[in-house]
Enzyme design. Structure first.
Site, PDB file in Angstrom:
ATOM      1  N   CYS A  76      81.451   0.815  78.424  1.00 13.25           N
ATOM      2  CA  CYS A  76      81.483   2.282  77.979  1.00 13.25           C
ATOM      3  C   CYS A  76      80.303   2.331  77.207  1.00 13.25           C
ATOM      4  CB  CYS A  76      82.525   2.536  76.971  1.00 13.25           C
ATOM      5  SG  CYS A  76      82.942   1.475  75.388  1.00 13.25           S
ATOM      6  N   HIS A 106      85.484   3.030  71.538  1.00 16.14           N
ATOM      7  CA  HIS A 106      85.074   3.693  72.911  1.00 16.14           C
ATOM      8  C   HIS A 106      83.901   4.424  72.623  1.00 16.14           C
ATOM      9  CE1 HIS A 106      85.039   5.266  76.906  1.00 16.14           C
ATOM     10  NE2 HIS A 106      85.637   6.313  76.378  1.00 16.14           N
ATOM     11  N   ASP A 141      81.592  12.154  78.672  1.00 16.74           N
ATOM     12  CA  ASP A 141      82.034  10.815  78.610  1.00 16.74           C
ATOM     13  C   ASP A 141      81.718  10.197  80.165  1.00 16.74           C
ATOM     14  OD1 ASP A 141      82.925   8.037  78.643  1.00 16.74           O
ATOM     15  OD2 ASP A 141      84.891   8.612  77.479  1.00 16.74           O
TER      16      ASP A 141
END
Length: 712
Positions: free
Chosen positions: A304, A362, A385
């Protein structure tokens, strides 16, 4: 030989003769021909005017939309006659083009292309033309021509190319940011920090965004060109590139390689033999250049924070303000019920049985833009994202979701607001099971999204933006309240209770490699009868995005409690007991107390990281460009055994590429110091970062130093 800054121009006829006829109008007089000898793109002036000096290595001029740039003409044979000579500029993006008459008026419209001859100091032998795009022009690499027509003739000259980016300095641009320090941080800054670990024990990982490194600008533009949107309908893609909402969705999908020729291949397994372990990347430049040079094969591997950091680079290159954001205890709610179930055995071992999950952290990005598609109130920071989790509109992308909409739970708006809302607001249901039967459960409404951070403007520290995403019950910051929870001032959010007993688990301090993990458990008898309690302690290693593995440490005991009595139990896990689970792992620590009479059980748990030691980087105070400078990197071994590894030093604008040094066996308590020479190439604040990859421990030690390079 051409003088510096000048380019020879050529008469061109593109397609059929109609191209020139559209540019020029025939006249019937017999004046002497007007010919163009050279064009000067005035690179240094335009780069400074458009704040694109960092892109000086590009083969094309780099400018921002909504602002004029100047080109100078060198005529031959005769001078320019304003009353009888006419000029037009043809600007082309793929098959799209616009023809702009060159006027003598400086009055320009922000909604259309304009061109005018500089009326001040007009030199009729070498006039200057200012070209200005609308503030909503499409981002991309343009070709442009100069069409010259007189009463005698008409000609078209190919001038060259320019790259047009978004313009946060222009009020009419959809990415306009009103404050200079924010533009410097979120567009121009080529280094930053990524936050990982846990709220109590933050890990600040240095990252080089590398947007000014040679080849990175071109790779970012190629990303738009090889996207499925461009390949499917080139004309429509070019038209839509005027909108940062559209651009950001394309980039979000193209950073991962799930649906397309994207940049990065995700890997959350333990096998990275076919590529690079995600934790080994230190900057975006190597990734983007490797992707472009390989013919757009995905780079292996990303997780991530790598996906987010590379997307931040691409957005900053394209002129869209962007920052990297970390959400601690980030929920992935697969069934959209805003509840994450976590299951434990009766002795406190966490089970991997739920499709829902909580990542300890995250990382995504926010981009700043107006949302004209959503109406008033939704402008500002938008969540995007690029980590492939769920599909959005058929593609693995996410956003842009307005942060304001997430806070107000406007799940009726675009894009992906319900998913992001769950990431920061879901409840956690901790369930104890025995022989397939639920024997106890408790709900935690504070754990998910407990802290949301980004880098502070102008300083290498974190800034909490938790209050932007959610309505915080306490006026204190999430970080302050979280730390007071962990230090024992308040243990409600990490406590379990029942009618008969309550238990709380508190880490005594932030954990550092080489020191014991010390924690305290407080058990309270809430009834007027004596109790005999079994106490089960359990520690499991886990990755930030996975459930834990089997227990690596456990202990059990029995305590007796008088009516209404509270007892405190102190425990520790020694370095030798956790040494084999160091690295990027976290630890899930749980305690279950069991009433031996009623078999009632109560759980308290905590997940934490053990911070690695740091490298110390030192640099002289006075740093100037193009002069040899010296830095030192030092490290003291805190472990109980010798270590060895490879030291890597890098810094965009400071060092070309990376420099590696081998570190031989360093005894416990031993100290190493490595001196490095470098020659800064750019003025500004730069990051010199160092990493020591240990060969006998799965761990990387990092350090960085911000370096101010002053103009001569």
């Amino acid at each position: 030989m051409l003088s510096e800054g000048w380019a020879k121009v050529y008469i061109t006829v593109e397609g059929d003769s109609g191209d020139i006829e559209r540019c020029c109008e025939k006249k019937d007089s017999h004046m002497e021909d007007l010919s163009l000898q050279y064009v000067n793109l005035e690179e240094s002036e335009n780069l400074e005017r458009h704040r694109t000096e960092g892109f000086s290595s590009s083969k094309a001029l780099v400018v921002r939309r909504g602002a004029p740039f100047r080109v100078s003409l060198q005529l031959e044979d005769r001078t320019f006659h304003p009353k009888t000579d006419f000029l037009r500029i043809k600007v082309m993006l793929g098959s799209l083009y616009v023809i702009i008459p060159v006027t003598s008026s400086k009055k320009v419209s922000s909604s259309s292309w304009n061109a005018y001859i500089d009326p001040e100091g007009l030199n009729l032998q070498s006039p200057s033309i200012f070209i200005c795009s609308p503030a909503s022009a499409s981002v991309g690499c343009y070709r442009f021509q100069l069409c010259v027509f007189t009463q005698e003739s008409q000609k078209a000259y190919a001038i060259g190319k320019f790259i047009l980016l978004c313009n946060p300095w222009c009020r009419e641009d959809a990415v306009y940011v009103p404050f200079e320090d924010q533009r410097e941080e979120y567009v121009q800054n080529d280094s930053g920090l990524l936050f990982m670990g846990t709220p109590m024990n933050l890990v600040s990982r240095p990252w080089s965004f590398d947007q000014y490194e040679p080849g990175v600008l071109e790779a970012c533009l190629n990303l738009l060109q090889v996207s499925p949107w461009h390949q499917k309908n080139t004309r429509l893609d070019y038209l839509n590139r005027n909108n940062p909402v559209y651009i950001s969705r394309v980039v979000s999908a193209m950073i991962n390689s799930e649906d397309d020729l994207g940049v990065l291949k995700g890997n959350w397994s333990d096998d990275f033999k076919q590529g690079v372990h995600p934790s080994m990347w230190t900057g975006s430049g190597d990734i983007l250049k490797q992707w472009a040079q390989s013919g757009y094969s995905p780079v292996k591997y990303g997780q991530c924070w790598v996906f987010a950091a590379v997307m931040c680079t691409v957005m900053r290159v394209l002129g869209i303000p962007c920052r990297v954001v970390t959400n601690f205890n980030s929920a992935h709610d697969t069934n959209a019920n805003l509840v994450i179930e976590e299951y434990y055995t009766e002795t406190g071992q966490k089970l991997n049985v739920s499709k829902d999950s909580i990542w300890n952290f995250h990382v995504w990005v926010e981009c700043y833009m107006t949302r004209r598609d959503l109406g008033p109130g939704m402008d500002g920071w938008q969540v995007l994202d690029p980590t492939p989790q769920e599909r959005s509109g058929g593609e693995f992308c996410c956003g842009p979701a307005p942060v304001k909409a997430i806070k107000d739970r406007r799940i009726d708006l675009l894009y992906d607001i319900p998913f992001v809302y769950a990431e920061v607001n879901a409840d956690v249901l901790s369930v104890i099971v025995s022989k397939g039967r639920v024997i106890s459960y408790s709900k935690d409404t504070e754990k998910v999204g407990s802290l949301i951070l980004t880098k502070a403007i102008g300083f290498p520290i974190h800034q909490s933006i938790t209050g932007d995403y959610k309505h915080i019950k306490s006026p204190t910051s999430s970080l302050t309240s979280r730390r007071s929870t962990m230090s024992g001032d308040s243990t409600l959010s990490r406590a379990g209770s029942s009618n008969g007993v309550s238990v709380s688990l508190t880490l005594d301090r932030a954990q550092v490699a080489g020191e014991p993990v010390c924690f305290t458990v407080k058990v309270i008898n809430r009834q007027n009868v004596a109790k005999k309690m079994k106490v089960h302690f359990n520690a499991q290693a886990k990755e930030y995005n996975h459930g834990p593995s089997d227990a690596f440490w456990e202990t059990h005991g029995v305590i007796k409690l008088a009516p209404m009595e509270a007892k405190v139990v102190h425990q520790q896990i020694l370095p030798a007991e956790y040494a084999h689970v160091l690295g990027d792992n976290l630890i899930n620590l749980a305690v279950v107390v069991e009433d031996m009479d009623s078999q009632e059980r109560v759980l308290a748990s905590e997940e934490f990281n053990i911070a690695s030691p740091h490298l110390t980087v030192q640099v002289a105070d006075s740093i100037v460009p193009n002069k040899v400078q010296t830095a030192s990197v030092s490290f003291t071994n805190p472990f109980s055994h010798p270590v060895s590894g490879v030291l890597t030093v890098a810094g965009a604008g400071l060092i070309q590429g990376k420099v590696n040094f081998r570190v031989l066996s360093l005894c416990p308590g031993g100290r190493m110091e490595q001196h490095i020479t470098f020659v800064p190439s750019m003025v500004g604040t730069k990051m010199l970062q160092a990493s020591l990859s240990l060969t006998n421990i799965s761990s990387t030690i990092r350090g960085f130093k911000m370096v101010s390079v002053h103009g001569a």
